[in-house]
Design an enzyme around this catalytic site. Structure first.
Site, short mmCIF file in Angstrom:
data_model
loop_
_atom_site.label_atom_id
_atom_site.label_comp_id
_atom_site.label_asym_id
_atom_site.label_seq_id
_atom_site.Cartn_x
_atom_site.Cartn_y
_atom_site.Cartn_z
N SER A 1 0.90 -1.23 -0.08
CA SER A 1 -0.01 0.20 -0.01
C SER A 1 1.07 1.06 -0.01
O SER A 1 1.73 1.31 -0.79
CB SER A 1 -0.92 -0.04 1.16
OG SER A 1 -1.80 1.04 1.03
N ASP B 1 -7.73 -5.00 -6.67
CA ASP B 1 -7.27 -4.07 -5.69
C ASP B 1 -7.58 -2.44 -6.19
O ASP B 1 -6.93 -2.36 -7.40
CB ASP B 1 -5.87 -4.28 -5.28
CG ASP B 1 -5.22 -3.34 -4.47
OD1 ASP B 1 -5.67 -2.52 -3.96
OD2 ASP B 1 -3.97 -4.00 -3.83
#
Length: 273
Positions: free
Chosen positions: A143, A201
């Site tokens: 991330s 994602d």
């Protein structure tokens, strides 16, 4: 094939096992200091240093955290990420212009540049202290942590080549920079940068193009959990649609669910098995 019991400290190039263990190292960055120290020592690292700093950018981000673990053969710096909803809100803020990239090469997202700058001097000093015998250096993160790992790799490559990373592995990384810096990065990190994306994602699709772009070396995990070295356009679109409809009760949740680091770790472990 089954995954080895610990990280291969002699690793020098890409392997699925190495990708799995660096994903584990990225996951570990979310834990407390005592847990990190206990685990990295179990993995064979005898030195560890924690990095944390607080700053106040115009984004909902409170601090930057990472750890560096070293052995006689390998050094890993793993950057901590943030919650998917938080980073989505953060990256959706398009009011702040990008800032010049490392060594004046291209531009980077302001938030990433500030976040890394707040911790970069300490990481650089730690690498100088720990790298006493030519150990390999690896940057990793999930991330936000993936964005910082990529940007730290760029800074070391362009500004401190003696400390340049042997490899950078990121998981669910957002776009970080413009095409000029991406091109320099792709040239400098050919066969050393690997960017893993898990199906739908949402974070790798932020911030939006064309102002920001991705570096190369995509590794795509499809809706069935199989790892691919690229994502063909047509079959990739069909696969993403399949992932979106996998949860009939909450199809929109797929973009957040696929972002969690535990799903990256589980998918890589499945491919090893």
């Amino acid at each position: 094939m089954s995954y080895p019991p610990t990280i291969d400290h002699q690793a020098t190039k890409y392997s699925l096992a190495h990708a799995y263990w660096l994903a584990r190292a990225s996951d570990l960055a979310y834990k407390d200091e005592a847990t990190i120290e206990k685990q990295v020592r179990a993995w064979g690292f005898d030195r560890v240093r924690h990095h944390q700093t607080r700053f106040t950018p115009p984004f909902p981000l409170q601090d930057t955290q990472a750890y560096t673990a070293a052995s006689d053969d390998m050094i890993i710096t793993a950057f901590r990420g943030t919650e998917p909803i938080q980073i989505k809100d953060w990256l959706s803020d398009a009011t702040t212009p990008p800032v010049p990239g490392p060594a004046g090469t291209g531009y980077v997202h302001y938030g990433f540049g500030e976040a890394l700058e707040s911790i970069y001097p300490e990481i650089k000093s730690t690498l100088e202290d720990f790298r006493n015998d030519g150990q390999s250096i690896w940057f990793t993160g999930h991330s936000l942590g993936g964005a910082l790992a990529m940007l730290a790799g760029a800074r070391m490559h362009l500004e401190e080549p003696r400390l340049a990373a042997d490899g950078v592995y990121t998981y669910g990384q957002p776009r970080v920079c413009d095409r000029l810096l991406a091109a320099a990065y792709n040239k400098g990190f050919k066969d050393r940068m690997y960017r893993f994306v898990n199906n739908n994602d949402i974070v790798p699709h932020l911030p939006p193009e064309p102002a920001f772009t991705h570096v190369n070396a995509l590794r795509y995990i499809d809706s069935r959990g199989k790892l691919h070295e690229s994502m063909p356009l047509l079959s990739g679109l069909a696969d993403r649609a399949r992932g979106l409809t996998a949860d009939a009760l909450a199809p929109a949740s797929d973009g957040v669910r696929d972002h969690f680091i535990n799903n990256y770790v589980a998918a890589l472990e499945k491919n090893l098995a």
